[in-house]
Design a protein around this motif. Sequence first.
Motif, short mmCIF file in Angstrom:
data_model
loop_
_atom_site.label_atom_id
_atom_site.label_comp_id
_atom_site.label_asym_id
_atom_site.label_seq_id
_atom_site.Cartn_x
_atom_site.Cartn_y
_atom_site.Cartn_z
N TYR A 55 69.83 44.13 52.89
CA TYR A 55 70.41 44.57 54.17
C TYR A 55 71.91 44.82 54.03
O TYR A 55 72.43 45.82 54.51
N PHE A 68 64.89 45.62 61.91
CA PHE A 68 65.82 45.60 63.04
C PHE A 68 65.76 46.92 63.83
O PHE A 68 65.78 46.92 65.05
N ASN A 72 64.56 46.70 67.65
CA ASN A 72 65.53 47.02 68.70
C ASN A 72 65.10 48.23 69.52
O ASN A 72 65.32 48.27 70.73
N HIS A 75 62.41 47.22 72.09
CA HIS A 75 62.87 46.48 73.28
C HIS A 75 62.91 47.41 74.49
O HIS A 75 62.67 46.98 75.62
N ALA A 237 59.92 37.98 65.02
CA ALA A 237 61.11 37.23 65.45
C ALA A 237 62.19 38.19 65.95
O ALA A 237 62.87 37.93 66.94
N ALA A 238 62.35 39.31 65.25
CA ALA A 238 63.35 40.30 65.67
C ALA A 238 62.93 40.95 66.98
O ALA A 238 63.78 41.30 67.81
N GLY A 241 64.22 39.17 69.63
CA GLY A 241 65.69 39.23 69.68
C GLY A 241 66.36 38.02 69.05
O GLY A 241 67.53 37.75 69.31
N LEU A 242 65.63 37.28 68.22
CA LEU A 242 66.23 36.09 67.61
C LEU A 242 67.20 36.48 66.51
O LEU A 242 67.07 37.57 65.93
N ASP A 243 68.12 35.59 66.22
CA ASP A 243 69.12 35.91 65.21
C ASP A 243 68.51 35.72 63.81
O ASP A 243 68.56 34.64 63.22
N CYS A 244 67.94 36.81 63.31
CA CYS A 244 67.18 36.72 62.06
C CYS A 244 68.09 36.61 60.84
O CYS A 244 67.68 36.05 59.82
N VAL A 245 69.31 37.14 60.96
CA VAL A 245 70.23 36.99 59.82
C VAL A 245 70.53 35.51 59.62
O VAL A 245 70.47 34.99 58.50
O1 G6P Z 1 71.10 46.61 63.47
P1 G6P Z 1 71.72 45.99 64.68
O2 G6P Z 1 71.81 46.89 65.85
O3 G6P Z 1 72.97 45.25 64.35
O4 G6P Z 1 70.66 44.87 65.15
C1 G6P Z 1 70.37 43.79 64.33
C2 G6P Z 1 69.63 42.77 65.17
O5 G6P Z 1 68.31 43.25 65.38
C3 G6P Z 1 67.42 42.42 66.12
O6 G6P Z 1 67.82 42.36 67.46
C4 G6P Z 1 67.33 41.04 65.54
O7 G6P Z 1 66.65 40.17 66.42
C5 G6P Z 1 68.71 40.47 65.25
O8 G6P Z 1 68.55 39.30 64.51
C6 G6P Z 1 69.55 41.44 64.44
O9 G6P Z 1 70.84 40.93 64.25
#
Ligand code: G6P
Length: 435
Positions: A55, A68, A72, A75, A237-238, A241-245
């Motif tokens: 990533y 991601f 996203n 959602h 998990a993503a 919306g959990l903080d997967c990083v």
């Molecule tokens: O690629 P971005 O817009 O930064 O999104 C990245 C995000 O995607 C999802 O929402 C995951 O749940 C988060 O863990 C991740 O940080």
Amino acid sequence: MGRIQFDYSGAVDANYGVTEAQIAELAPKLLELQQEFVAVAPPFASLPRELLDGYNELRDDSPLGQIFRVANRLHDEVDAVVVLAGGGAYRGVQALRDACCDPYHNELSRGGRGSKPRMYFTGNDLDNDASSALLHRLGRDLTAIDPVVRRWAMVVIDPAGETRERALALRQFLPAMEESLADDAAQWLPELLLPVTDQPSKLRDLAQAIGCKEIFPVSNELDERFNVLSAAGVLPAAMLGLDCVQLLEGAAAMDEHFRAAPPESNLVLQYVAIHHLLQTHRGIDRRVMNVWGSALETFGLWHDQLLAGSGSPVLPLTTVSPRDGHHLDPTNLQGKVVNHVIVQQHRADPWQVGQSDGDHDGLNALSDRKLPDLMTQAIADSDAALHTAGCPTTQLRMHEIDTHSLGQLFHMLMLTTTLECRLQNCDSKDKPSTK
Ligand SMILES: O=P(O)(O)OC[C@H]1O[C@H](O)[C@H](O)[C@@H](O)[C@@H]1O
């Protein structure tokens, strides 16, 4: 982000536990085990770091970036997701949802969920009534005016692509999804069916025939009990919306700690040592994961499945205290070790007992006490009672429930399960499978 703590002092006792001398004696064997693991690590061990490195280097073009991007986007496009899964991903994602989301996540309004989908699980049983109830639930939103509320996505996790229970569930849920999309099926089905599978697989063939836009890779070499930190667990998990990083960072940090720290300060090796010694010296073969808080109950069930399927003779059991106190009755402790899982910081403001007119329950004496203090007292009392009854205990403590701590815990217990099996020469199923 702090490291989780493992306190095994409650298992060190000359009468019912292990001794420091036994631990010291096992140290050379543990070092050997550590070196052997570093030389020949099972597929799950390096996955979190690999996903993160990919990533950081390739962003959207990496496997995590793909997850991601899709999560996203969805959602804004769906209000529910059905996860068809088995193994570690089924329980692991449930554990993440239960630990990190509002306990009534699925009951909240779309706004209350921050537009994250409701999440349902199926696909690892042959339960006629459970699947028809879920289909009925999904069908209830079909009259909604907002098309987003009418739509649901389906994540199908099947590395081998031919697991019977998942294939049967797909036969039920795919036509239902198509029907729910009505005239829009040709446009939306390829977007909303999200297979997580290896290559080649029958599931991949089906997905390609449907024209699925995204197929998520997961290796069939990875035993399914160990796949929660692969695309199989991270995609759902993503979607929540959990903080997967942070989830993966926690796991990678635990992996790095395990590989580098000497036995005397190595959480993973300490856990392995205590449980191995209790088993070999005391014949303790029942292991209770006693969680203090229902948010971690499903995490315990994930661990039950991980350990029970490892080929080890140890029988795992999850309890939630004080709810399941009868399991820890002093007359019922023979052959058990109790591992408490404790969270130190709570999310909601502490509730105070307070004064009540009439004091009908006699609790006015505790009026200035807060619920978290009473929990701390109950943990200390329970531990003391267990020791008096001759039951060894340990404590796994995390500062608060967050994805970083959960990543550490998931990874730690996958490591300990693998290592304990290596120590006992049983089949931990961490090697390439031949499904
Ligand atoms: O690629 P971005 O817009 O930064 O999104 C990245 C995000 O995607 C999802 O929402 C995951 O749940 C988060 O863990 C991740 O940080």
